[in-house]
Design a protein around this motif. Structure first.
Motif, PDB file in Angstrom:
ATOM      1  N   UNK A   1     -82.289 -53.551  35.679  1.00  0.00           N
ATOM      2  CA  UNK A   1     -81.817 -54.304  34.528  1.00  0.00           C
ATOM      3  C   UNK A   1     -82.935 -54.800  33.632  1.00  0.00           C
ATOM      4  N   UNK A   2     -84.196 -54.624  34.070  1.00  0.00           N
ATOM      5  CA  UNK A   2     -85.330 -55.053  33.257  1.00  0.00           C
ATOM      6  C   UNK A   2     -86.105 -53.839  32.745  1.00  0.00           C
ATOM      7  N   UNK A   3     -86.919 -54.057  31.715  1.00  0.00           N
ATOM      8  CA  UNK A   3     -87.804 -52.999  31.230  1.00  0.00           C
ATOM      9  C   UNK A   3     -88.789 -52.641  32.351  1.00  0.00           C
ATOM     10  N   UNK A   4     -89.123 -51.372  32.408  1.00  0.00           N
ATOM     11  CA  UNK A   4     -90.111 -50.923  33.399  1.00  0.00           C
ATOM     12  C   UNK A   4     -91.460 -50.776  32.697  1.00  0.00           C
ATOM     13  N   UNK A   5     -92.449 -51.521  33.179  1.00  0.00           N
ATOM     14  CA  UNK A   5     -93.784 -51.452  32.583  1.00  0.00           C
ATOM     15  C   UNK A   5     -94.719 -50.680  33.504  1.00  0.00           C
ATOM     16  N   UNK A   6     -95.342 -49.652  32.950  1.00  0.00           N
ATOM     17  CA  UNK A   6     -96.234 -48.793  33.722  1.00  0.00           C
ATOM     18  C   UNK A   6     -97.665 -48.951  33.224  1.00  0.00           C
ATOM     19  N   UNK A   7     -98.613 -48.878  34.157  1.00  0.00           N
ATOM     20  CA  UNK A   7    -100.018 -48.757  33.771  1.00  0.00           C
ATOM     21  C   UNK A   7    -100.438 -47.340  34.153  1.00  0.00           C
ATOM     22  N   UNK A   8    -101.020 -46.640  33.205  1.00  0.00           N
ATOM     23  CA  UNK A   8    -101.388 -45.232  33.388  1.00  0.00           C
ATOM     24  C   UNK A   8    -102.883 -45.072  33.160  1.00  0.00           C
ATOM     25  N   UNK A   9    -103.563 -44.517  34.134  1.00  0.00           N
ATOM     26  CA  UNK A   9    -104.997 -44.249  34.021  1.00  0.00           C
ATOM     27  C   UNK A   9    -105.239 -42.766  34.288  1.00  0.00           C
ATOM     28  N   UNK A  10    -106.101 -42.162  33.492  1.00  0.00           N
ATOM     29  CA  UNK A  10    -106.390 -40.748  33.676  1.00  0.00           C
ATOM     30  C   UNK A  10    -107.725 -40.388  33.053  1.00  0.00           C
TER      31      UNK A  10
ATOM     32  N   UNK B   1     -98.228 -31.444  33.413  1.00  0.00           N
ATOM     33  CA  UNK B   1     -96.907 -31.641  32.827  1.00  0.00           C
ATOM     34  C   UNK B   1     -96.189 -32.829  33.449  1.00  0.00           C
ATOM     35  N   UNK B   2     -96.516 -33.106  34.720  1.00  0.00           N
ATOM     36  CA  UNK B   2     -95.799 -34.190  35.403  1.00  0.00           C
ATOM     37  C   UNK B   2     -96.782 -35.095  36.106  1.00  0.00           C
ATOM     38  N   UNK B   3     -96.459 -36.370  36.185  1.00  0.00           N
ATOM     39  CA  UNK B   3     -97.309 -37.333  36.892  1.00  0.00           C
ATOM     40  C   UNK B   3     -96.596 -37.791  38.152  1.00  0.00           C
ATOM     41  N   UNK B   4     -97.376 -37.977  39.214  1.00  0.00           N
ATOM     42  CA  UNK B   4     -96.785 -38.451  40.456  1.00  0.00           C
ATOM     43  C   UNK B   4     -96.842 -39.973  40.463  1.00  0.00           C
ATOM     44  N   UNK B   5     -95.749 -40.620  40.174  1.00  0.00           N
ATOM     45  CA  UNK B   5     -95.724 -42.081  40.108  1.00  0.00           C
ATOM     46  C   UNK B   5     -95.772 -42.673  41.517  1.00  0.00           C
ATOM     47  N   UNK B   6     -96.531 -43.762  41.669  1.00  0.00           N
ATOM     48  CA  UNK B   6     -96.615 -44.388  42.980  1.00  0.00           C
ATOM     49  C   UNK B   6     -95.261 -44.929  43.422  1.00  0.00           C
TER      50      UNK B   6
ATOM     51  N   UNK C   1    -102.365 -37.994  36.374  1.00  0.00           N
ATOM     52  CA  UNK C   1    -102.624 -39.403  36.038  1.00  0.00           C
ATOM     53  C   UNK C   1    -102.271 -40.332  37.197  1.00  0.00           C
ATOM     54  N   UNK C   2    -102.953 -41.457  37.244  1.00  0.00           N
ATOM     55  CA  UNK C   2    -102.642 -42.504  38.221  1.00  0.00           C
ATOM     56  C   UNK C   2    -101.634 -43.441  37.556  1.00  0.00           C
ATOM     57  N   UNK C   3    -100.412 -43.475  38.081  1.00  0.00           N
ATOM     58  CA  UNK C   3     -99.321 -44.237  37.464  1.00  0.00           C
ATOM     59  C   UNK C   3     -98.874 -45.336  38.424  1.00  0.00           C
ATOM     60  N   UNK C   4     -98.794 -46.565  37.929  1.00  0.00           N
ATOM     61  CA  UNK C   4     -98.359 -47.691  38.759  1.00  0.00           C
ATOM     62  C   UNK C   4     -97.275 -48.476  38.033  1.00  0.00           C
ATOM     63  N   UNK C   5     -96.235 -48.832  38.776  1.00  0.00           N
ATOM     64  CA  UNK C   5     -95.137 -49.646  38.247  1.00  0.00           C
ATOM     65  C   UNK C   5     -95.494 -51.113  38.454  1.00  0.00           C
TER      66      UNK C   5
END
Length: 513
Positions: A101-110, A480-485, A90-94
Protein backbone atom coordinates in the motif's frame (compact mmCIF):
# COMPACT_ATOMS: atom_id res chain seq x y z
CA UNK A 1 7.95 6.29 -11.52
CA UNK A 2 10.50 8.79 -10.23
CA UNK A 3 14.24 8.46 -10.90
CA UNK A 4 16.81 10.59 -9.06
CA UNK A 5 20.53 10.25 -9.84
CA UNK A 6 22.59 10.37 -6.64
CA UNK A 7 26.07 9.40 -7.88
CA UNK A 8 27.86 9.97 -11.17
CA UNK A 9 31.58 9.43 -10.65
CA UNK A 10 33.70 7.83 -13.34
CA UNK A 11 31.98 4.55 -14.19
CA UNK A 12 29.93 4.48 -10.97
CA UNK A 13 26.25 5.39 -10.98
CA UNK A 14 23.66 5.42 -8.18
CA UNK A 15 19.94 6.18 -8.31
CA UNK A 16 16.91 6.39 -6.10
CA UNK A 17 13.91 4.91 -7.87
CA UNK A 18 10.40 5.34 -6.50
CA UNK A 19 7.65 3.01 -7.69
CA UNK A 20 4.16 4.43 -6.94
CA UNK A 21 1.94 2.30 -4.71
CA UNK A 22 -0.79 2.43 -7.39
CA UNK A 23 1.55 0.70 -9.89
CA UNK A 24 2.07 -2.23 -7.53
CA UNK A 25 -1.61 -2.33 -6.54
CA UNK A 26 -2.73 -2.55 -10.17
CA UNK A 27 -0.39 -5.48 -10.71
CA UNK A 28 -1.77 -7.19 -7.60
CA UNK A 29 -5.31 -6.85 -8.95
CA UNK A 30 -4.19 -8.21 -12.30
CA UNK A 31 -2.52 -11.18 -10.60
CA UNK A 32 -5.66 -11.88 -8.55
CA UNK A 33 -7.83 -11.93 -11.67
CA UNK A 34 -5.32 -14.17 -13.39
CA UNK A 35 -5.18 -16.62 -10.48
CA UNK A 36 -8.91 -16.68 -9.62
CA UNK A 37 -10.00 -19.18 -12.33
CA UNK A 38 -7.51 -21.75 -11.03
CA UNK A 39 -8.39 -21.40 -7.33
CA UNK A 40 -10.46 -24.20 -5.76
CA UNK A 41 -12.37 -23.60 -2.52
CA UNK A 42 -15.14 -25.61 -0.82
CA UNK A 43 -18.58 -24.05 -1.38
CA UNK A 44 -17.65 -22.33 -4.65
CA UNK A 45 -17.81 -23.56 -8.19
CA UNK A 46 -14.46 -23.70 -10.07
CA UNK A 47 -13.53 -20.23 -11.20
CA UNK A 48 -16.17 -18.52 -9.07
CA UNK A 49 -14.15 -17.83 -5.92
CA UNK A 50 -14.48 -14.10 -5.08
CA UNK A 51 -11.38 -11.96 -5.64
CA UNK A 52 -11.27 -10.81 -2.02
CA UNK A 53 -11.03 -14.45 -0.85
CA UNK A 54 -8.35 -15.22 -3.44
CA UNK A 55 -6.39 -12.23 -2.18
CA UNK A 56 -6.89 -13.31 1.43
CA UNK A 57 -5.63 -16.83 0.71
CA UNK A 58 -2.71 -15.98 -1.55
CA UNK A 59 -2.15 -12.30 -0.80
CA UNK A 60 1.50 -12.41 0.38
CA UNK A 61 2.65 -14.51 -2.59
CA UNK A 62 0.70 -12.39 -5.08
CA UNK A 63 2.03 -9.19 -3.55
CA UNK A 64 5.62 -10.49 -3.73
CA UNK A 65 5.20 -11.44 -7.38
CA UNK A 66 3.69 -8.04 -8.20
CA UNK A 67 6.53 -6.28 -6.36
CA UNK A 68 9.17 -8.36 -8.17
CA UNK A 69 7.58 -7.60 -11.53
CA UNK A 70 7.43 -3.89 -10.72
CA UNK A 71 11.12 -3.86 -9.74
CA UNK A 72 12.17 -5.66 -12.92
CA UNK A 73 10.16 -3.22 -15.06
CA UNK A 74 11.61 -0.27 -13.13
CA UNK A 75 15.15 -1.52 -13.80
CA UNK A 76 14.42 -1.94 -17.49
CA UNK A 77 13.03 1.60 -17.62
CA UNK A 78 16.03 3.00 -15.71
CA UNK A 79 18.49 1.36 -18.11
CA UNK A 80 16.51 2.57 -21.11
CA UNK A 81 15.84 6.16 -20.00
CA UNK A 82 19.38 6.80 -18.79
CA UNK A 83 20.96 4.92 -21.74
CA UNK A 84 22.99 2.81 -19.34
CA UNK A 85 25.32 -0.02 -20.29
CA UNK A 86 25.73 -1.94 -17.00
CA UNK A 87 29.02 -3.79 -16.62
CA UNK A 88 27.43 -6.28 -14.21
CA UNK A 89 23.96 -6.75 -12.77
CA UNK A 90 22.99 -3.64 -10.74
CA UNK A 91 22.87 -3.87 -6.95
CA UNK A 92 19.22 -3.19 -6.06
CA UNK A 93 17.93 -2.75 -2.50
CA UNK A 94 14.38 -2.14 -1.28
CA UNK A 95 14.15 0.49 1.45
CA UNK A 96 13.54 -0.85 4.95
CA UNK A 97 10.04 -0.44 6.31
CA UNK A 98 8.29 -1.00 3.00
CA UNK A 99 4.81 -2.50 3.29
CA UNK A 100 1.92 -3.12 0.95
CA UNK A 101 0.00 0.00 0.00
CA UNK A 102 3.04 2.30 0.14
CA UNK A 103 5.42 3.55 -2.55
CA UNK A 104 8.41 1.27 -3.04
CA UNK A 105 11.72 3.12 -2.84
CA UNK A 106 14.76 1.44 -4.35
CA UNK A 107 18.43 2.32 -4.17
CA UNK A 108 20.30 1.19 -7.28
CA UNK A 109 24.08 1.06 -7.59
CA UNK A 110 25.97 -0.07 -10.66
CA UNK A 111 29.05 0.34 -12.80
CA UNK A 112 28.70 1.13 -16.48
CA UNK A 113 30.86 0.12 -19.40
CA UNK A 114 33.27 2.80 -20.62
CA UNK A 115 32.61 4.57 -23.88
CA UNK A 116 35.20 3.19 -26.27
CA UNK A 117 35.74 4.78 -29.65
CA UNK A 118 35.95 2.16 -32.38
CA UNK A 119 39.72 1.72 -32.73
CA UNK A 120 41.48 2.16 -36.04
CA UNK A 121 42.67 -1.10 -37.52
CA UNK A 122 45.39 0.56 -39.57
CA UNK A 123 48.99 -0.05 -38.62
CA UNK A 124 48.61 -3.54 -37.17
CA UNK A 125 51.79 -5.48 -37.95
CA UNK A 126 52.21 -9.13 -37.05
CA UNK A 127 54.89 -11.74 -37.60
CA UNK A 128 53.86 -15.28 -38.43
CA UNK A 129 56.44 -17.65 -36.97
CA UNK A 130 56.37 -20.89 -38.94
CA UNK A 131 57.94 -24.23 -38.09
CA UNK A 132 58.62 -26.62 -40.98
CA UNK A 133 57.73 -30.23 -40.23
CA UNK A 134 60.91 -32.16 -40.97
CA UNK A 135 61.12 -35.84 -41.90
CA UNK A 136 63.01 -36.46 -38.67
CA UNK A 137 60.07 -35.15 -36.63
CA UNK A 138 57.68 -37.48 -38.47
CA UNK A 139 60.00 -40.45 -37.81
CA UNK A 140 60.19 -39.53 -34.10
CA UNK A 141 56.38 -39.42 -33.97
CA UNK A 142 56.23 -42.89 -35.53
CA UNK A 143 58.73 -44.18 -32.97
CA UNK A 144 56.63 -42.79 -30.12
CA UNK A 145 53.64 -44.72 -31.43
CA UNK A 146 55.81 -47.82 -31.70
CA UNK A 147 56.88 -47.38 -28.08
CA UNK A 148 53.24 -47.06 -27.02
CA UNK A 149 52.39 -50.18 -29.02
CA UNK A 150 55.40 -52.05 -27.65
CA UNK A 151 55.32 -55.74 -28.48
CA UNK A 152 56.90 -58.40 -26.29
CA UNK A 153 58.30 -61.85 -27.10
CA UNK A 154 58.59 -64.76 -24.68
CA UNK A 155 62.11 -65.21 -23.29
CA UNK A 156 63.94 -67.66 -21.08
CA UNK A 157 65.50 -66.57 -17.83
CA UNK A 158 64.54 -64.02 -15.22
CA UNK A 159 62.58 -60.75 -15.61
CA UNK A 160 64.82 -57.72 -16.03
CA UNK A 161 64.15 -53.99 -16.20
CA UNK A 162 61.89 -53.29 -19.19
CA UNK A 163 60.64 -56.88 -19.43
CA UNK A 164 56.97 -57.74 -19.22
CA UNK A 165 55.79 -60.39 -16.75
CA UNK A 166 52.35 -62.03 -16.94
CA UNK A 167 51.32 -62.68 -13.33
CA UNK A 168 48.50 -63.65 -11.03
CA UNK A 169 48.49 -61.78 -7.73
CA UNK A 170 46.43 -61.93 -4.56
CA UNK A 171 46.70 -59.14 -2.00
CA UNK A 172 46.19 -59.75 1.72
CA UNK A 173 45.86 -57.40 4.69
CA UNK A 174 46.62 -59.08 8.00
CA UNK A 175 46.39 -62.41 6.18
CA UNK A 176 42.91 -61.72 4.74
CA UNK A 177 42.26 -61.02 1.05
CA UNK A 178 40.98 -57.50 0.43
CA UNK A 179 38.65 -56.19 -2.26
CA UNK A 180 40.34 -55.14 -5.51
CA UNK A 181 43.63 -56.85 -4.62
CA UNK A 182 43.35 -59.83 -6.94
CA UNK A 183 44.04 -60.25 -10.67
CA UNK A 184 44.82 -63.05 -13.10
CA UNK A 185 47.30 -62.92 -15.97
CA UNK A 186 47.94 -59.24 -15.44
CA UNK A 187 50.74 -57.72 -17.55
CA UNK A 188 53.40 -55.94 -15.49
CA UNK A 189 56.35 -54.10 -17.04
CA UNK A 190 59.34 -54.00 -14.71
CA UNK A 191 60.36 -50.37 -14.12
CA UNK A 192 57.25 -48.79 -15.65
CA UNK A 193 56.09 -47.47 -12.28
CA UNK A 194 52.46 -48.43 -12.82
CA UNK A 195 52.09 -50.44 -9.62
CA UNK A 196 52.38 -49.19 -6.05
CA UNK A 197 55.92 -48.43 -4.83
CA UNK A 198 57.98 -51.53 -4.09
CA UNK A 199 55.77 -53.93 -6.07
CA UNK A 200 57.67 -54.04 -9.37
CA UNK A 201 61.07 -54.02 -7.67
CA UNK A 202 60.21 -57.23 -5.80
CA UNK A 203 58.86 -58.92 -8.92
CA UNK A 204 62.13 -58.24 -10.78
CA UNK A 205 64.23 -61.37 -11.11
CA UNK A 206 61.24 -63.72 -11.20
CA UNK A 207 61.03 -66.42 -13.88
CA UNK A 208 58.17 -68.29 -15.53
CA UNK A 209 56.49 -70.78 -13.18
CA UNK A 210 57.98 -69.22 -10.05
CA UNK A 211 55.86 -68.28 -7.04
CA UNK A 212 56.81 -65.73 -4.41
CA UNK A 213 55.24 -63.58 -1.73
CA UNK A 214 56.16 -59.90 -1.49
CA UNK A 215 55.47 -57.29 1.18
CA UNK A 216 54.52 -53.72 0.20
CA UNK A 217 53.15 -50.68 2.01
CA UNK A 218 50.42 -48.64 0.37
CA UNK A 219 50.98 -44.86 0.10
CA UNK A 220 49.56 -42.72 2.91
CA UNK A 221 47.37 -40.84 0.41
CA UNK A 222 46.03 -43.98 -1.31
CA UNK A 223 42.38 -43.55 -2.38
CA UNK A 224 41.16 -46.66 -0.51
CA UNK A 225 41.20 -45.57 3.15
CA UNK A 226 41.33 -49.15 4.45
CA UNK A 227 44.65 -49.65 2.63
CA UNK A 228 46.26 -46.21 2.93
CA UNK A 229 49.57 -46.50 4.78
CA UNK A 230 49.00 -50.22 5.51
CA UNK A 231 51.57 -53.01 5.08
CA UNK A 232 50.20 -55.82 2.91
CA UNK A 233 51.41 -59.01 1.25
CA UNK A 234 50.89 -60.20 -2.31
CA UNK A 235 51.13 -63.82 -3.43
CA UNK A 236 52.63 -63.79 -6.93
CA UNK A 237 52.53 -66.49 -9.63
CA UNK A 238 54.55 -65.78 -12.80
CA UNK A 239 53.17 -67.37 -15.96
CA UNK A 240 55.44 -65.88 -18.58
CA UNK A 241 58.40 -63.54 -18.95
CA UNK A 242 58.66 -61.47 -22.13
CA UNK A 243 61.33 -59.18 -23.52
CA UNK A 244 60.63 -56.07 -25.64
CA UNK A 245 60.55 -56.91 -29.33
CA UNK A 246 61.98 -54.51 -31.87
CA UNK A 247 59.22 -52.84 -33.88
CA UNK A 248 59.92 -52.62 -37.59
CA UNK A 249 58.61 -49.36 -39.00
CA UNK A 250 57.13 -50.72 -42.19
CA UNK A 251 53.84 -51.50 -43.92
CA UNK A 252 53.15 -54.39 -41.56
CA UNK A 253 53.45 -52.04 -38.56
CA UNK A 254 51.04 -49.59 -40.20
CA UNK A 255 48.57 -52.40 -40.92
CA UNK A 256 48.63 -53.39 -37.24
CA UNK A 257 47.32 -49.85 -36.58
CA UNK A 258 44.50 -50.32 -39.10
CA UNK A 259 46.14 -48.38 -41.95
CA UNK A 260 47.01 -49.48 -45.47
CA UNK A 261 50.68 -48.55 -45.60
CA UNK A 262 53.60 -46.98 -43.78
CA UNK A 263 53.40 -44.05 -46.19
CA UNK A 264 49.82 -43.41 -45.11
CA UNK A 265 50.89 -43.46 -41.44
CA UNK A 266 53.64 -40.93 -42.17
CA UNK A 267 51.17 -38.69 -44.01
CA UNK A 268 48.69 -38.74 -41.14
CA UNK A 269 51.37 -37.91 -38.58
CA UNK A 270 52.80 -35.15 -40.76
CA UNK A 271 49.32 -33.63 -40.98
CA UNK A 272 48.90 -33.78 -37.21
CA UNK A 273 52.28 -32.15 -36.62
CA UNK A 274 51.49 -29.41 -39.14
CA UNK A 275 48.15 -28.80 -37.45
CA UNK A 276 49.83 -28.64 -34.03
CA UNK A 277 52.51 -26.19 -35.13
CA UNK A 278 49.89 -24.09 -36.94
CA UNK A 279 48.03 -23.82 -33.63
CA UNK A 280 51.21 -22.65 -31.88
CA UNK A 281 51.85 -20.16 -34.68
CA UNK A 282 48.35 -18.72 -34.25
CA UNK A 283 48.83 -18.51 -30.48
CA UNK A 284 52.04 -16.50 -30.97
CA UNK A 285 50.30 -14.16 -33.44
CA UNK A 286 47.39 -13.70 -31.07
CA UNK A 287 49.81 -12.81 -28.29
CA UNK A 288 51.48 -10.19 -30.51
CA UNK A 289 48.07 -8.79 -31.45
CA UNK A 290 46.87 -8.50 -27.85
CA UNK A 291 50.13 -6.84 -26.82
CA UNK A 292 49.72 -4.24 -29.57
CA UNK A 293 46.10 -3.56 -28.63
CA UNK A 294 46.99 -3.29 -24.93
CA UNK A 295 49.84 -0.88 -25.64
CA UNK A 296 47.66 1.35 -27.82
CA UNK A 297 44.59 1.66 -25.59
CA UNK A 298 44.23 2.76 -21.99
CA UNK A 299 40.83 3.49 -20.48
CA UNK A 300 39.08 2.98 -17.17
CA UNK A 301 37.49 -0.42 -16.67
CA UNK A 302 34.72 -1.37 -14.21
CA UNK A 303 36.28 -2.49 -10.89
CA UNK A 304 33.62 -5.18 -10.39
CA UNK A 305 34.57 -6.81 -13.71
CA UNK A 306 38.25 -6.67 -12.79
CA UNK A 307 37.54 -8.23 -9.40
CA UNK A 308 35.47 -11.02 -10.96
CA UNK A 309 38.26 -11.73 -13.46
CA UNK A 310 40.91 -11.66 -10.74
CA UNK A 311 38.92 -14.10 -8.59
CA UNK A 312 38.75 -16.51 -11.52
CA UNK A 313 42.51 -16.29 -12.13
CA UNK A 314 43.28 -16.57 -8.41
CA UNK A 315 41.08 -19.61 -7.96
CA UNK A 316 42.83 -21.40 -10.83
CA UNK A 317 46.31 -20.53 -9.53
CA UNK A 318 45.38 -21.58 -5.98
CA UNK A 319 44.10 -24.95 -7.19
CA UNK A 320 47.33 -25.50 -9.13
CA UNK A 321 49.39 -24.54 -6.09
CA UNK A 322 47.50 -27.04 -3.95
CA UNK A 323 48.64 -29.80 -6.32
CA UNK A 324 52.33 -28.91 -5.98
CA UNK A 325 54.73 -30.98 -3.87
CA UNK A 326 54.92 -28.14 -1.34
CA UNK A 327 51.49 -26.41 -1.44
CA UNK A 328 52.38 -23.90 1.29
CA UNK A 329 55.46 -22.68 -0.58
CA UNK A 330 53.58 -22.55 -3.88
CA UNK A 331 50.76 -20.52 -2.32
CA UNK A 332 53.27 -18.14 -0.74
CA UNK A 333 54.93 -17.69 -4.12
CA UNK A 334 51.75 -16.65 -5.92
CA UNK A 335 50.70 -14.54 -2.92
CA UNK A 336 53.88 -12.50 -3.39
CA UNK A 337 52.80 -11.75 -6.96
CA UNK A 338 49.16 -11.02 -6.19
CA UNK A 339 49.37 -7.45 -7.46
CA UNK A 340 50.81 -8.69 -10.77
CA UNK A 341 47.87 -11.04 -11.26
CA UNK A 342 45.44 -8.24 -10.47
CA UNK A 343 47.07 -6.19 -13.24
CA UNK A 344 46.66 -9.18 -15.54
CA UNK A 345 42.96 -9.27 -14.65
CA UNK A 346 42.64 -5.57 -15.49
CA UNK A 347 44.42 -6.11 -18.81
CA UNK A 348 42.13 -9.03 -19.68
CA UNK A 349 39.00 -7.01 -18.95
CA UNK A 350 40.28 -4.04 -20.98
CA UNK A 351 41.19 -6.27 -23.92
CA UNK A 352 37.85 -8.05 -23.66
CA UNK A 353 35.93 -4.78 -23.88
CA UNK A 354 38.13 -3.58 -26.73
CA UNK A 355 37.79 -6.78 -28.76
CA UNK A 356 34.04 -6.75 -28.18
CA UNK A 357 33.83 -3.17 -29.44
CA UNK A 358 35.82 -4.14 -32.54
CA UNK A 359 33.61 -7.18 -33.09
CA UNK A 360 30.40 -5.18 -32.83
CA UNK A 361 31.69 -2.39 -35.07
CA UNK A 362 32.62 -4.89 -37.77
CA UNK A 363 29.66 -7.26 -37.60
CA UNK A 364 31.44 -10.23 -36.01
CA UNK A 365 28.84 -12.67 -34.66
CA UNK A 366 28.45 -16.19 -33.34
CA UNK A 367 25.68 -17.78 -35.37
CA UNK A 368 22.86 -19.85 -33.91
CA UNK A 369 24.30 -22.92 -35.65
CA UNK A 370 27.75 -22.31 -34.15
CA UNK A 371 26.21 -21.85 -30.71
CA UNK A 372 24.26 -25.07 -31.08
CA UNK A 373 27.48 -26.92 -31.92
CA UNK A 374 29.21 -25.41 -28.87
CA UNK A 375 26.44 -26.60 -26.56
CA UNK A 376 26.45 -30.08 -28.12
CA UNK A 377 30.22 -30.38 -27.72
CA UNK A 378 30.09 -29.22 -24.09
CA UNK A 379 27.31 -31.74 -23.39
CA UNK A 380 29.61 -34.62 -24.38
CA UNK A 381 31.46 -34.38 -21.05
CA UNK A 382 28.32 -35.60 -19.28
CA UNK A 383 26.72 -39.01 -19.18
CA UNK A 384 24.33 -39.76 -22.03
CA UNK A 385 21.27 -39.51 -19.79
CA UNK A 386 22.35 -36.05 -18.52
CA UNK A 387 23.22 -34.39 -21.83
CA UNK A 388 19.72 -33.20 -22.66
CA UNK A 389 19.35 -31.72 -19.17
CA UNK A 390 22.62 -29.85 -19.63
CA UNK A 391 21.50 -28.44 -23.00
CA UNK A 392 18.21 -27.28 -21.45
CA UNK A 393 20.12 -25.68 -18.60
CA UNK A 394 22.29 -23.70 -21.03
CA UNK A 395 19.23 -22.52 -22.96
CA UNK A 396 17.65 -21.24 -19.74
CA UNK A 397 20.76 -19.65 -18.21
CA UNK A 398 22.12 -16.66 -20.18
CA UNK A 399 25.33 -16.54 -18.12
CA UNK A 400 26.15 -20.17 -18.87
CA UNK A 401 25.47 -19.58 -22.56
CA UNK A 402 27.74 -16.51 -22.46
CA UNK A 403 30.58 -18.56 -20.93
CA UNK A 404 30.36 -21.09 -23.75
CA UNK A 405 30.07 -18.39 -26.43
CA UNK A 406 32.92 -16.14 -25.21
CA UNK A 407 35.98 -18.15 -26.38
CA UNK A 408 34.57 -18.64 -29.89
CA UNK A 409 33.57 -14.98 -30.16
CA UNK A 410 37.08 -13.94 -29.12
CA UNK A 411 38.65 -16.27 -31.69
CA UNK A 412 36.46 -14.86 -34.45
CA UNK A 413 37.41 -11.28 -33.58
CA UNK A 414 41.10 -12.23 -33.41
CA UNK A 415 40.89 -13.96 -36.80
CA UNK A 416 39.21 -10.86 -38.24
CA UNK A 417 42.05 -8.66 -36.95
CA UNK A 418 44.75 -11.01 -38.23
CA UNK A 419 43.21 -10.77 -41.69
CA UNK A 420 43.35 -6.97 -41.48
CA UNK A 421 46.96 -6.83 -40.25
CA UNK A 422 50.15 -6.58 -42.28
CA UNK A 423 51.70 -10.01 -41.78
CA UNK A 424 55.28 -11.06 -42.43
CA UNK A 425 56.60 -14.63 -42.10
CA UNK A 426 59.74 -15.98 -40.47
CA UNK A 427 60.84 -19.59 -40.21
CA UNK A 428 61.89 -20.64 -36.70
CA UNK A 429 62.49 -23.78 -34.68
CA UNK A 430 59.80 -25.20 -32.44
CA UNK A 431 61.75 -24.15 -29.35
CA UNK A 432 61.94 -20.57 -30.63
CA UNK A 433 58.22 -20.57 -31.31
CA UNK A 434 57.48 -21.89 -27.82
CA UNK A 435 59.78 -19.24 -26.34
CA UNK A 436 57.88 -16.50 -28.18
CA UNK A 437 54.61 -17.76 -26.72
CA UNK A 438 55.97 -17.98 -23.18
CA UNK A 439 57.62 -14.56 -23.22
CA UNK A 440 56.01 -12.16 -20.75
CA UNK A 441 54.01 -9.22 -22.03
CA UNK A 442 56.71 -6.77 -20.89
CA UNK A 443 59.22 -8.41 -23.21
CA UNK A 444 61.03 -10.45 -20.56
CA UNK A 445 62.52 -13.60 -22.02
CA UNK A 446 61.31 -16.97 -20.78
CA UNK A 447 63.47 -19.14 -18.55
CA UNK A 448 66.37 -20.73 -20.37
CA UNK A 449 67.32 -24.38 -20.15
CA UNK A 450 69.89 -23.75 -17.42
CA UNK A 451 67.27 -22.12 -15.16
CA UNK A 452 64.88 -24.09 -12.97
CA UNK A 453 62.07 -25.75 -14.91
CA UNK A 454 59.64 -24.51 -12.29
CA UNK A 455 60.30 -20.93 -13.36
CA UNK A 456 59.50 -21.76 -16.97
CA UNK A 457 56.33 -23.56 -15.97
CA UNK A 458 55.26 -20.63 -13.83
CA UNK A 459 55.98 -18.21 -16.66
CA UNK A 460 53.89 -20.33 -19.02
CA UNK A 461 50.98 -20.26 -16.57
CA UNK A 462 51.29 -16.51 -16.30
CA UNK A 463 51.29 -16.19 -20.08
CA UNK A 464 48.19 -18.36 -20.29
CA UNK A 465 46.45 -16.16 -17.73
CA UNK A 466 47.43 -12.97 -19.56
CA UNK A 467 44.76 -13.19 -22.21
CA UNK A 468 41.50 -11.52 -23.16
CA UNK A 469 38.18 -12.92 -22.07
CA UNK A 470 35.43 -11.64 -24.31
CA UNK A 471 31.85 -12.10 -23.20
CA UNK A 472 29.04 -10.73 -25.29
CA UNK A 473 26.81 -10.78 -22.23
CA UNK A 474 29.35 -8.70 -20.27
CA UNK A 475 30.62 -6.35 -22.93
CA UNK A 476 28.24 -6.35 -25.87
CA UNK A 477 24.77 -6.01 -24.37
CA UNK A 478 23.48 -3.96 -21.42
CA UNK A 479 21.92 -5.94 -18.61
CA UNK A 480 18.22 -6.32 -19.30
CA UNK A 481 17.18 -7.43 -15.83
CA UNK A 482 18.37 -6.70 -12.30
CA UNK A 483 18.32 -9.21 -9.49
CA UNK A 484 16.60 -7.35 -6.66
CA UNK A 485 17.59 -8.34 -3.14
CA UNK A 486 13.91 -8.33 -2.20
CA UNK A 487 13.24 -10.95 -4.88
CA UNK A 488 14.25 -13.98 -2.86
CA UNK A 489 12.03 -16.27 -4.90
CA UNK A 490 13.58 -15.43 -8.26
CA UNK A 491 16.22 -18.08 -8.99
CA UNK A 492 18.12 -17.88 -12.26
CA UNK A 493 19.30 -21.51 -12.22
CA UNK A 494 18.79 -24.53 -9.99
CA UNK A 495 22.19 -25.85 -8.90
CA UNK A 496 20.64 -29.24 -8.21
CA UNK A 497 19.46 -29.44 -11.80
CA UNK A 498 23.01 -29.46 -13.15
CA UNK A 499 23.97 -32.94 -14.31
CA UNK A 500 26.87 -34.62 -12.59
CA UNK A 501 29.78 -36.44 -14.19
CA UNK A 502 29.96 -40.20 -13.95
CA UNK A 503 32.33 -41.51 -11.28
CA UNK A 504 35.68 -42.92 -12.37
CA UNK A 505 35.95 -46.68 -12.79
CA UNK A 506 37.68 -48.68 -10.06
CA UNK A 507 41.23 -49.95 -10.59
CA UNK A 508 42.97 -52.94 -9.11
CA UNK A 509 44.28 -52.05 -5.67
CA UNK A 510 47.88 -52.87 -6.59
CA UNK A 511 47.98 -50.35 -9.42
CA UNK A 512 48.58 -46.64 -8.90
CA UNK A 513 45.54 -44.37 -9.36
Amino acid sequence: MQIVETTNEGLKRSYTVTIPAQTITSKIEAEVKKAAPQVRMPGFRPGKVPSNLVKKLHGPAIHQEALNTSIREAMDKLVSEKALRPAMNPDVALAEGYEEGKDAELTVSLEVLPQIAAPSLDGLKLERLTVPVLDEAVTEAVKRIADQQQRYETKDGVAEDGDQVIIDFTGKLDGVEFEGGKAEKAPLVIGAGRFIPGFEEQVAGIKAGEERTITVTFPEDYQAENLAGKETTFDIVAHEVKAPAESKLDDDFAKELGLESYEQLQGLLRGQLEQETAGLTRTAMKRQLLDQLAAGHDFDVPPTMVEAEFEQIWQQLSQEAEREEDPAAALAEIEAEKDDYRKIAERRVRLGLLLSEIGQANGVEVSAQEMSMLVSQAAQQYRAEDRQRFMEYVRQDPMMAAQLRAPLYEDKVVDFLIEKAEVTEREVTRDELQAAIEADADGEKPATEDKPKKAAAKKAKKADADDADVSEEKAEKPAKKAAAKADDAAVEGDAEAKPKKAPAKKKAAATEE
